[in-house]
Design an enzyme around this catalytic site. Structure first.
Site, PDB file in Angstrom:
ATOM      1  CG  HIS A 139      -2.086   0.910   1.098  1.00 12.76           C
ATOM      2  ND1 HIS A 139      -2.017   2.254   1.363  1.00 12.76           N
ATOM      3  CD2 HIS A 139      -3.358   0.665   0.688  1.00 12.76           C
ATOM      4  CE1 HIS A 139      -3.201   2.799   1.142  1.00 12.76           C
ATOM      5  NE2 HIS A 139      -4.032   1.857   0.730  1.00 12.76           N
ATOM      6  CG  ASP A 186      -8.525  -4.597  -2.748  1.00 17.44           C
ATOM      7  OD1 ASP A 186      -9.754  -4.518  -2.657  1.00 17.44           O
ATOM      8  OD2 ASP A 186      -7.805  -3.665  -3.134  1.00 17.44           O
TER       9      ASP A 186
HETATM   10  C1  SDX Z   1      -6.350  -0.131  -2.828  1.00 20.41           C
HETATM   11  O1  SDX Z   1      -4.495   4.315  -1.973  1.00 20.41           O
HETATM   12  C2  SDX Z   1      -5.469   3.787  -1.359  1.00 20.41           C
HETATM   13  O2  SDX Z   1      -5.840   4.211  -0.330  1.00 20.41           O
HETATM   14  C3  SDX Z   1      -6.091   2.582  -2.075  1.00 20.41           C
HETATM   15  C4  SDX Z   1      -7.098   1.734  -1.275  1.00 20.41           C
HETATM   16  C5  SDX Z   1      -8.410   2.476  -1.020  1.00 20.41           C
HETATM   17  O3  SDX Z   1      -9.140   2.086  -0.094  1.00 20.41           O
HETATM   18  O4  SDX Z   1      -8.742   3.384  -1.794  1.00 20.41           O
HETATM   19  O5  SDX Z   1      -6.543   1.335  -0.029  1.00 20.41           O
HETATM   20  C6  SDX Z   1      -7.492   0.466  -2.074  1.00 20.41           C
HETATM   21  O6  SDX Z   1      -6.130   0.248  -3.951  1.00 20.41           O
HETATM   22  C7  SDX Z   1      -5.476  -1.171  -2.162  1.00 20.41           C
HETATM   23  C8  SDX Z   1      -4.275  -1.622  -3.012  1.00 20.41           C
HETATM   24  C9  SDX Z   1      -4.712  -2.761  -3.935  1.00 20.41           C
HETATM   25  N1  SDX Z   1      -3.651  -3.147  -4.838  1.00 20.41           N
HETATM   26  C10 SDX Z   1      -2.979  -4.304  -4.799  1.00 20.41           C
HETATM   27  O7  SDX Z   1      -3.171  -5.103  -3.875  1.00 20.41           O
HETATM   28  C11 SDX Z   1      -2.031  -4.570  -5.930  1.00 20.41           C
HETATM   29  C12 SDX Z   1      -0.705  -5.021  -5.414  1.00 20.41           C
HETATM   30  N2  SDX Z   1      -0.065  -3.896  -4.734  1.00 20.41           N
HETATM   31  C13 SDX Z   1       0.906  -3.112  -5.473  1.00 20.41           C
HETATM   32  O8  SDX Z   1       0.598  -2.906  -6.804  1.00 20.41           O
HETATM   33  C14 SDX Z   1       1.361  -1.864  -4.701  1.00 20.41           C
HETATM   34  O9  SDX Z   1       1.742  -2.249  -3.435  1.00 20.41           O
HETATM   35  C15 SDX Z   1       0.446  -0.631  -4.602  1.00 20.41           C
HETATM   36  C16 SDX Z   1      -0.034  -0.149  -5.982  1.00 20.41           C
HETATM   37  C17 SDX Z   1      -0.767  -0.906  -3.747  1.00 20.41           C
HETATM   38  C18 SDX Z   1       1.269   0.535  -3.974  1.00 20.41           C
HETATM   39  O10 SDX Z   1       2.293   0.893  -4.837  1.00 20.41           O
HETATM   40  P1  SDX Z   1       3.441   1.946  -4.469  1.00 20.41           P
HETATM   41  O11 SDX Z   1       3.100   2.723  -3.270  1.00 20.41           O
HETATM   42  O12 SDX Z   1       3.739   2.744  -5.713  1.00 20.41           O
HETATM   43  O13 SDX Z   1       4.674   1.042  -4.095  1.00 20.41           O
HETATM   44  P2  SDX Z   1       5.802   0.564  -5.021  1.00 20.41           P
HETATM   45  O14 SDX Z   1       5.200  -0.021  -6.289  1.00 20.41           O
HETATM   46  O15 SDX Z   1       6.785   1.695  -5.255  1.00 20.41           O
HETATM   47  O16 SDX Z   1       6.462  -0.587  -4.196  1.00 20.41           O
HETATM   48  C19 SDX Z   1       7.614  -0.432  -3.389  1.00 20.41           C
HETATM   49  C20 SDX Z   1       8.410  -1.703  -3.501  1.00 20.41           C
HETATM   50  C21 SDX Z   1       8.800  -2.028  -4.947  1.00 20.41           C
HETATM   51  O17 SDX Z   1       9.976  -2.819  -4.862  1.00 20.41           O
HETATM   52  P3  SDX Z   1      11.410  -2.144  -5.192  1.00 20.41           P
HETATM   53  O18 SDX Z   1      11.286  -1.511  -6.563  1.00 20.41           O
HETATM   54  O19 SDX Z   1      11.631  -1.115  -4.122  1.00 20.41           O
HETATM   55  O20 SDX Z   1      12.360  -3.274  -5.169  1.00 20.41           O
HETATM   56  O21 SDX Z   1       7.617  -2.836  -3.086  1.00 20.41           O
HETATM   57  C22 SDX Z   1       7.397  -3.723  -4.184  1.00 20.41           C
HETATM   58  C23 SDX Z   1       7.687  -2.898  -5.449  1.00 20.41           C
HETATM   59  O22 SDX Z   1       8.065  -3.727  -6.538  1.00 20.41           O
HETATM   60  N3  SDX Z   1       5.994  -4.117  -4.119  1.00 20.41           N
HETATM   61  C24 SDX Z   1       5.549  -5.346  -4.346  1.00 20.41           C
HETATM   62  C25 SDX Z   1       4.175  -5.311  -4.128  1.00 20.41           C
HETATM   63  N4  SDX Z   1       3.809  -4.073  -3.783  1.00 20.41           N
HETATM   64  C26 SDX Z   1       4.924  -3.345  -3.784  1.00 20.41           C
HETATM   65  N5  SDX Z   1       6.180  -6.461  -4.717  1.00 20.41           N
HETATM   66  C27 SDX Z   1       5.429  -7.564  -4.872  1.00 20.41           C
HETATM   67  N6  SDX Z   1       4.070  -7.597  -4.693  1.00 20.41           N
HETATM   68  C28 SDX Z   1       3.439  -6.496  -4.306  1.00 20.41           C
HETATM   69  N7  SDX Z   1       2.108  -6.513  -4.125  1.00 20.41           N
END
Ligand code: SDX
Length: 440
Positions: free
Chosen positions: A316, A374
């Site tokens: 998140h 989720d």
């Molecule tokens: C919702 O914003 C809100 O409030 C949203 C929400 C609401 O109520 O409105 O809470 C609802 O949208 C929940 C989120 C649902 N999405 C998912 O579950 C999809 C999986 N999650 C990721 O796509 C991600 O964690 C996000 C989109 C939720 C957040 O993305 P960020 O803040 O841009 O984080 P990031 O992509 O920069 O991640 C940081 C690191 C990265 O690794 P490095 O490049 O530093 O090595 O963490 C890794 C990412 O690759 N990472 C993950 C991961 N989430 C982040 N790696 C594997 N699996 C994951 N799910």
């Protein structure tokens, strides 16, 4: 950058010094009621000629709001000061809608009136029914939602003048009330069953279940356990400050677009798998993993940066701790499965094992990746009888009140301006036009 306190006015500011010109600018430091302080950069360009660069808004507050507060490090979520745990346990969705819209939990009289007023807006214009026929039966219900909700502005002309507070409130009630009707119709259309009209003697959650699962030829008994779980799921998804879909609603609204168009924009944004579409993606992921023995191999793919696989329902932008909503849903999952006499739900066992392994894995620990709202919601929705394609639609139904509350807050804010970010241009510089015959 230095932080200073102006002792005469007691206001705080930060001083930015340009290392090239050696010029300094004082930028006010703003304090909310809770949360980190905020540097007010509105005068930055005028005073320095510089913009800021923050794709994805990693460190940018886009507005001031008094609706929802999140402390992502501590895993805290509050609406108008009330914790999400308290609201989920003691309140109901209509109360939470009142709270988000008006700032206070309703008194008994206010609650009765609010429920009455919402109830009497649940029907949709009969002509709207014909819109559905324009869609393929196998259309994703979110595709139908984007179209039909956007089309509401073609029907309710008397609530599209955003300068009129009364019209704004009528549009707000209409959207909250009609969203379950429109959502259930999308489902009924997809399975070829007749639309079921709303019933005013039922609660918001009961009425939604009735429109989803009743058929005209039989009496539909609403299971109170399922209705309670539905209501709680609506509460848990009601608002979440400036997430992508809410920010989309605000940006669309900043141009003066009508509320129905703005909410349709929010639905479109919510649909993506990185946002509300994740609940559907989680169930597909769990089905793909299939068995606990396959978890390590799946996590290897997730951790492999050359593979686009993500652990859906994890991570998140704001929470660097357990999403408090996920904790409530996880507990509800067990209760609902027990009540529905589902002795064994392999997907729940699989999800819990996946969570356990991920939370002990250095990759997830070091990045502070925890289950979000989720991760468990799809399992409970499946147990309640919802098809997977409706999961994100349910999120949209619940989030409508959050979108609408934030929309109202923004329109009523006299300092509101059209949203218009700038950019770091990286294209080619000026060059002479080349006539067609000279190109090649
Ligand atoms: C919702 O914003 C809100 O409030 C949203 C929400 C609401 O109520 O409105 O809470 C609802 O949208 C929940 C989120 C649902 N999405 C998912 O579950 C999809 C999986 N999650 C990721 O796509 C991600 O964690 C996000 C989109 C939720 C957040 O993305 P960020 O803040 O841009 O984080 P990031 O992509 O920069 O991640 C940081 C690191 C990265 O690794 P490095 O490049 O530093 O090595 O963490 C890794 C990412 O690759 N990472 C993950 C991961 N989430 C982040 N790696 C594997 N699996 C994951 N799910």
């Amino acid at each position: 950058m230095t932080e200073t306190r102006d002792t005469e006015s007691d206001s705080e500011y930060v001083t930015l010094t340009d290392s090239v010109s050696n010029k300094s600018v004082d930028l006010p430091l703003l304090s909310g009621t809770e949360g980190p302080k905020v540097i007010d950069i509105r005068r930055l360009y005028a005073e320095t000629g510089y913009f800021t660069f923050d794709p994805g808004y990693m460190a940018t507050g886009s507005c001031a709001s008094n609706i929802t507060y999140i402390d992502g490090d501590k895993g805290i979520l509050r609406h108008r000061g009330y914790s999400i745990e308290d609201l989920a346990e003691h309140s109901d969705f209509m109360e939470v809608c009142h709270l988000l819209l008006f700032g206070e939990l309703p008194t008994p009289a206010q609650k009765e009136k609010f429920e009455h007023d919402i109830t009497y807006h649940t029907m949709v214009h009969e002509q709207l029914n014909f819109f559905y026929r324009g869609f393929r039966r196998d259309a994703h219900p979110m595709a139908i939602m984007c179209g039909v909700v956007g089309a509401l502005s073609a029907f309710y002309h008397d609530s599209t003048d955003i300068t009129d507070p009364h019209q704004r409130m009528v549009a707000s009630y209409r959207l909250i009330a009609k969203m379950p009707t429109i959502a259930a119709m999308a489902y009924k259309f997809s399975i070829g069953q007749p639309f079921i009209y709303p019933r005013n003697d039922l609660s918001y959650a009961e009425n939604f279940l009735h429109m989803m699962f009743a058929v005209p030829c039989e009496t539909y008994e609403i299971n109170p356990v399922v209705a309670d779980a539905m209501d709680r799921i609506f509460i848990l998804h009601a608002d979440h400050e400036q997430n992508a879909s809410t920010s989309t609603v605000r940006l669309a609204a900043s141009s003066g677009a009508n509320p129905f168009a703005c909410i349709a924009a929010g639905i479109a944004s919510l649909w993506g798998p990185a946002h509300g579409g994740a609940n559907e993606a989680v169930l597909k992921m769990l089905t793909e993993i299939g068995h606990k023995k396959n978890i390590p191999a799946y996590l290897d793919r997730v951790k492999d940066k050359s593979d686009a696989t993500m652990l859906m329902g994890f991570g998140h932008r704001v929470y660097k701790n357990y999403d408090p909503r996920a904790a409530v849903i996880q507990k509800s999952c067990h209760a609902v499965l027990n009540e529905l006499d589902i002795k064994d739900e392999p997907l729940l066992d699989l999800a819990m094992e996946l969570e356990r392994i991920a939370l002990e894995d250095e990759y997830f620990v070091s990045r502070k990746l925890f289950p979000n709202v989720d991760f468990y919601s799809g399992i409970i929705l499946k147990a309640m009888g919802f098809p997977i394609g409706m999961f994100t639609v349910l999120f949209a139904v619940a989030r409508t009140v959050g979108w609408i509350a934030q929309w109202n807050e923004m329109i009523a804010d006299e300092s509101q301006k059209i949203g218009r970010p700038r950019q770091l241009y990286t294209g080619v510089g000026k060059r002479p036009y080349v006539p067609l015959e000279e190109r090649g």
